[in-house]
Structure formats: structure tokens, C-alpha cells
Motif scaffolding. Structure first.
Motif, mmCIF file in Angstrom:
data_model
loop_
_atom_site.group_PDB
_atom_site.id
_atom_site.type_symbol
_atom_site.label_atom_id
_atom_site.label_comp_id
_atom_site.label_asym_id
_atom_site.label_seq_id
_atom_site.Cartn_x
_atom_site.Cartn_y
_atom_site.Cartn_z
ATOM 1 N N ARG A 15 -3.826 120.307 31.592
ATOM 2 C CA ARG A 15 -4.809 119.200 31.107
ATOM 3 C C ARG A 15 -6.268 119.470 29.996
ATOM 4 O O ARG A 15 -6.001 120.464 30.040
ATOM 5 N N LYS A 16 -6.606 118.416 29.944
ATOM 6 C CA LYS A 16 -7.260 118.079 28.809
ATOM 7 C C LYS A 16 -8.285 116.766 29.125
ATOM 8 O O LYS A 16 -8.454 116.404 29.956
ATOM 9 N N LEU A 17 -9.710 117.327 29.047
ATOM 10 C CA LEU A 17 -10.722 116.489 29.109
ATOM 11 C C LEU A 17 -10.744 115.728 28.289
ATOM 12 O O LEU A 17 -11.026 115.838 27.595
ATOM 13 N N ILE A 18 -10.461 114.797 29.035
ATOM 14 C CA ILE A 18 -10.723 113.044 28.691
ATOM 15 C C ILE A 18 -12.012 111.949 27.942
ATOM 16 O O ILE A 18 -12.747 112.628 29.738
ATOM 17 N N ARG A 19 -12.492 111.556 27.629
ATOM 18 C CA ARG A 19 -12.944 110.477 28.071
ATOM 19 C C ARG A 19 -12.775 108.697 27.293
ATOM 20 O O ARG A 19 -12.672 109.180 26.901
ATOM 21 N N THR A 20 -13.426 108.179 27.633
ATOM 22 C CA THR A 20 -13.303 106.695 27.151
ATOM 23 C C THR A 20 -13.999 106.641 26.017
ATOM 24 O O THR A 20 -14.890 107.594 25.731
ATOM 25 N N ALA A 21 -13.196 105.695 25.219
ATOM 26 C CA ALA A 21 -14.047 105.306 23.991
ATOM 27 C C ALA A 21 -15.428 105.596 23.798
ATOM 28 O O ALA A 21 -16.093 105.815 22.612
ATOM 29 N N LYS A 22 -15.895 104.587 24.905
ATOM 30 C CA LYS A 22 -17.880 104.297 25.102
ATOM 31 C C LYS A 22 -17.892 105.872 24.966
ATOM 32 O O LYS A 22 -19.305 105.948 25.286
ATOM 33 N N GLY A 23 -17.274 106.664 26.520
ATOM 34 C CA GLY A 23 -18.028 107.583 26.620
ATOM 35 C C GLY A 23 -18.268 107.335 27.785
ATOM 36 O O GLY A 23 -18.996 107.869 28.307
ATOM 37 N N HIS A 24 -18.035 106.387 28.285
ATOM 38 C CA HIS A 24 -18.691 105.928 30.023
ATOM 39 C C HIS A 24 -18.024 106.684 31.160
ATOM 40 O O HIS A 24 -18.497 107.441 32.105
ATOM 41 N N TYR A 25 -17.038 106.981 30.970
ATOM 42 C CA TYR A 25 -15.805 107.718 31.614
ATOM 43 C C TYR A 25 -15.345 109.080 31.651
ATOM 44 O O TYR A 25 -14.722 109.150 30.258
ATOM 45 N N PRO A 30 -3.389 114.698 30.450
ATOM 46 C CA PRO A 30 -2.201 115.609 30.284
ATOM 47 C C PRO A 30 -2.171 116.311 28.659
ATOM 48 O O PRO A 30 -3.277 115.778 27.960
ATOM 49 N N GLU A 31 -1.509 117.502 28.533
ATOM 50 C CA GLU A 31 -1.895 118.030 27.620
ATOM 51 C C GLU A 31 -1.737 117.958 26.348
ATOM 52 O O GLU A 31 -1.498 118.214 25.368
ATOM 53 N N LYS A 32 -0.470 116.877 26.070
ATOM 54 C CA LYS A 32 -0.407 115.661 24.566
ATOM 55 C C LYS A 32 -1.086 113.964 24.500
ATOM 56 O O LYS A 32 -0.779 114.189 23.320
ATOM 57 N N THR A 33 -2.118 114.564 25.576
ATOM 58 C CA THR A 33 -3.161 113.196 25.045
ATOM 59 C C THR A 33 -3.583 114.148 24.023
ATOM 60 O O THR A 33 -4.512 115.082 23.651
ATOM 61 N N GLU A 34 -4.100 112.528 22.455
ATOM 62 C CA GLU A 34 -4.717 113.034 21.379
ATOM 63 C C GLU A 34 -5.504 111.920 21.176
ATOM 64 O O GLU A 34 -6.382 110.734 21.854
ATOM 65 N N VAL A 35 -6.782 112.334 19.989
ATOM 66 C CA VAL A 35 -7.934 111.618 19.998
ATOM 67 C C VAL A 35 -7.641 110.388 19.577
ATOM 68 O O VAL A 35 -6.226 110.011 18.842
ATOM 69 N N GLY A 36 -8.171 109.380 20.242
ATOM 70 C CA GLY A 36 -8.217 107.731 19.802
ATOM 71 C C GLY A 36 -6.179 106.904 21.019
ATOM 72 O O GLY A 36 -5.789 105.710 20.253
ATOM 73 N N VAL A 48 2.741 110.490 28.512
ATOM 74 C CA VAL A 48 3.133 111.586 28.121
ATOM 75 C C VAL A 48 2.741 111.968 29.768
ATOM 76 O O VAL A 48 2.551 113.424 29.540
ATOM 77 N N GLY A 49 2.393 111.178 30.778
ATOM 78 C CA GLY A 49 1.885 112.009 32.007
ATOM 79 C C GLY A 49 0.906 110.875 32.618
ATOM 80 O O GLY A 49 0.306 110.142 31.978
ATOM 81 N N GLU A 50 1.050 111.675 33.677
ATOM 82 C CA GLU A 50 -0.006 110.362 33.883
ATOM 83 C C GLU A 50 -2.043 111.505 33.942
ATOM 84 O O GLU A 50 -2.028 112.074 33.500
ATOM 85 N N ALA A 51 -3.126 110.465 34.080
ATOM 86 C CA ALA A 51 -4.223 111.202 34.422
ATOM 87 C C ALA A 51 -5.226 110.294 35.112
ATOM 88 O O ALA A 51 -4.917 109.816 36.261
ATOM 89 N N TYR A 52 -6.395 110.793 35.096
ATOM 90 C CA TYR A 52 -7.247 110.941 36.697
ATOM 91 C C TYR A 52 -8.873 109.970 35.491
ATOM 92 O O TYR A 52 -9.258 111.171 34.201
#
Length: 78
Positions: A15-25, A30-36, A48-52
Motif C-alpha cells: 500500500r501507499k500512504l495517500i493524501r487528498t489534493a488539498k491535504g485534508h485527509y 493501492p501500490e499502483k496509485t500515482e500522484v494526480g 487499480v484497487g480499493e483505498a481507505y
């Protein structure tokens, strides 16, 4: 402690650590998540898969949609 760490590893593995575009969440994606992802407005997306996303998993996203009168968008999976 070992059992707890094994559980944590099973949740975050590949998994990758992700944040929303405005950084609020923050969340895990998924491992294949990309910036943007999800912000480029392309008419075609690849699932590419589910997210939390913390703070948006227990109906909060639907409440936000209703409160802000965001229209539902339908799409088909092929």
C-alpha cells in the motif's frame, strides 16, 4: 506485540500512504496509485484497487455530497 505488528503489516503491505489534493485527509491506497490520480479530468480511468481514506469511510463522504449538493455521477465498468 508480534501479533499486533503482523496485523499492521498485513494491512499496509503493498500500500501507499495517500493524501487528498488539498491535504485534508490521509489514507492508504493501492501500490499502483500515482500522484494526480483522480484529478486530471480524463474521461477514462483504470481501477487499480480499493483505498481507505480516514474520515471518509463511515458515511462522511455521502454526508458531504448531500450537504454540498454534489450531483451523483454514473459510470459503467467494462
Amino acid at each position: 506485540m508480534a501479533e499486533f505488528l503482523q496485523r499492521v503489516q498485513s494491512v499496509v503491505w503493498n500500500r501507499k500512504l495517500i493524501r487528498t489534493a488539498k491535504g485534508h485527509y490521509l489514507g492508504l491506497g493501492p501500490e499502483k496509485t500515482e500522484v494526480g490520480d483522480g484529478t486530471d479530468g480524463k474521461p477514462v480511468y483504470t481501477l487499480v484497487g480499493e483505498a481507505y481514506v480516514h474520515g471518509k469511510m463511515d458515511g462522511e463522504a455521502i454526508d458531504f455530497q448531500v450537504e454540498n449538493q454534489i450531483l451523483v455521477e454514473k459510470f459503467e465498468l467494462e
